[in-house]
Motif scaffolding. Sequence first.
Motif, short mmCIF file in Angstrom:
data_model
loop_
_atom_site.label_atom_id
_atom_site.label_comp_id
_atom_site.label_asym_id
_atom_site.label_seq_id
_atom_site.Cartn_x
_atom_site.Cartn_y
_atom_site.Cartn_z
N ALA A 117 47.99 41.06 40.93
CA ALA A 117 47.11 41.83 40.06
C ALA A 117 45.73 41.19 39.92
N PHE A 118 45.66 39.87 39.80
CA PHE A 118 44.38 39.22 39.51
C PHE A 118 43.85 38.48 40.73
N SER A 119 42.57 38.15 40.67
CA SER A 119 41.93 37.51 41.82
C SER A 119 42.38 36.07 42.03
N GLY A 120 42.51 35.31 40.96
CA GLY A 120 42.87 33.90 41.10
C GLY A 120 44.23 33.74 41.73
N ALA A 139 46.15 46.69 43.01
CA ALA A 139 45.49 47.77 42.27
C ALA A 139 44.32 47.25 41.47
N SER A 140 44.08 45.94 41.49
CA SER A 140 43.11 45.41 40.53
C SER A 140 42.38 44.15 40.92
N ALA A 141 42.79 43.43 41.94
CA ALA A 141 42.11 42.17 42.29
C ALA A 141 40.79 42.48 42.99
N THR A 142 39.68 42.03 42.41
CA THR A 142 38.37 42.49 42.88
C THR A 142 37.48 41.41 43.48
N ASN A 143 37.90 40.16 43.51
CA ASN A 143 37.02 39.15 44.09
C ASN A 143 36.74 39.49 45.56
N PRO A 144 35.48 39.62 45.93
CA PRO A 144 35.15 40.09 47.29
C PRO A 144 35.72 39.23 48.39
N ASP A 145 35.78 37.92 48.19
CA ASP A 145 36.21 37.01 49.25
C ASP A 145 37.66 37.20 49.67
N LEU A 146 38.46 37.82 48.82
CA LEU A 146 39.90 37.94 49.11
C LEU A 146 40.18 38.65 50.43
N SER A 147 39.30 39.57 50.82
CA SER A 147 39.56 40.33 52.05
C SER A 147 38.98 39.68 53.29
N THR A 148 38.37 38.49 53.12
CA THR A 148 37.67 37.89 54.26
C THR A 148 38.35 36.61 54.75
N ALA A 187 34.88 31.62 33.78
CA ALA A 187 35.21 30.57 34.74
C ALA A 187 36.41 30.88 35.62
N SER A 188 36.94 32.10 35.53
CA SER A 188 38.07 32.47 36.41
C SER A 188 37.52 32.95 37.74
N ALA A 189 38.42 33.02 38.75
CA ALA A 189 37.99 33.51 40.06
C ALA A 189 37.41 34.91 39.92
N TYR A 190 38.01 35.72 39.06
CA TYR A 190 37.52 37.07 38.83
C TYR A 190 36.23 37.08 38.02
N GLY A 191 36.28 36.52 36.83
CA GLY A 191 35.15 36.63 35.91
C GLY A 191 33.89 35.93 36.39
N ALA A 192 34.04 34.72 36.93
CA ALA A 192 32.87 33.98 37.39
C ALA A 192 32.26 34.66 38.60
N GLY A 193 33.10 35.15 39.51
CA GLY A 193 32.59 35.82 40.70
C GLY A 193 31.83 37.09 40.35
#
Lengths: 321, 63
Positions: A117-120, A139-148, A187-193
């Motif tokens: 669910a989350f990016s971290g 359905a919800s993890a949005t950190n851009p780097d996850l797909s790269t 400071a989370s992977a999601y929020g900071a990004g």
Amino acid sequence: MRFSVKTGAPLLAMALALTACGTSGGDDEEASGSGGEAGTCEDVAIGYFGALTGSAANLGINIRNGVQLAVDQFNEENADCQVALEEYDSAGDPNQATGLATQAIGDDSVIGIVGPAFSGESDTAGPIFSEGGLPTISASATNPDLSTNGWDTFHRVLGNDASQGPAAASYIADVLKSEKVFVVDDASAYGAGLAEIVEESAGDAVVGTDTIQTGQTDFSATVTAIRSSGADSVFFGGYYAEAGLLVQQMRGAGVEATFVVADGVKDPAASSRPPATPPRAPSSPAPASPRRRARTSTPPSRTLSAPRRRPTRPRPTTLPT
Amino acid sequence: MLQGILEGNTDRESLLEWINDYEGEGITKSIKFDENGEPENISVWAYKVENGEIVADQEIETD
């Protein structure tokens, strides 16, 4: 998307920018395929992977309930193809996610994961899912780097923060007409990004930034910094537990800047009163993943069992997605 | 995933392949993944809190 939410909360000038979620549908096409595949679905499960406990659990519970509904409806329509649902409650904690991902890989019946669910947690679990060849759809993890990262198994159904961040910045500039933006992240992977992208997109309009921590409950220093900056809008990258407290403490201190957030805050709990006890940190221990057969339907009350809402306050009738 | 399973993709490898080739209507938009697993269609909506309720405001243009 229609929904109805009643939290009985005081008016907050809070705007939310987020991506409308999609689902992998195909609901009406199933009939043509049923009947011909008898026996092939034996001992097959999909998993839900994400927070069911912890400070941002509501976001995960909503997703789990959606998966549960889809599995229940599927099993009702396909007597000869029963699919089980496994739950992997990470509490949203990246450190717990690795062990749970390994556990999922070790269960041969699990052939697909809704989540993480989350990016971290996606970041730490992703390599394990990729190595094990287990397909995931978040359905919800949005950190851009996850797909790269070259993970063949990674998928998500919503726009990442490279689309949400600029959209939030353009909403702040063009709709709110705000020329002084203060950017806060958790400071989370999601929020900071996300906050970083908003900050870049907002450019010269940014009059200040600050970083808080998940689990933090006293935001007086941040509120003071916001006030001193003269900001007329505040963007917060993070989750609803901290967002709700932050905006309440801003209003309590007389800071009326418009509060803008993204989908990590799109939960009724953000605009209701804070809990009597501080939110639990995401590092709280997760219970063992329960093994539930999908034919057992979830009681409707689970959707409404927002754990940290005061019992006297009205419950949301439907949770938005 | 459920549709893929129903069509006989009952192991990880074949289900992954099925997902990669998937194209279909979801509740709010059509879903198809690019080679990195990102959705091809993206929409971002703004909501606002009015009298304690989260209500849809407007779609935000994304480039």
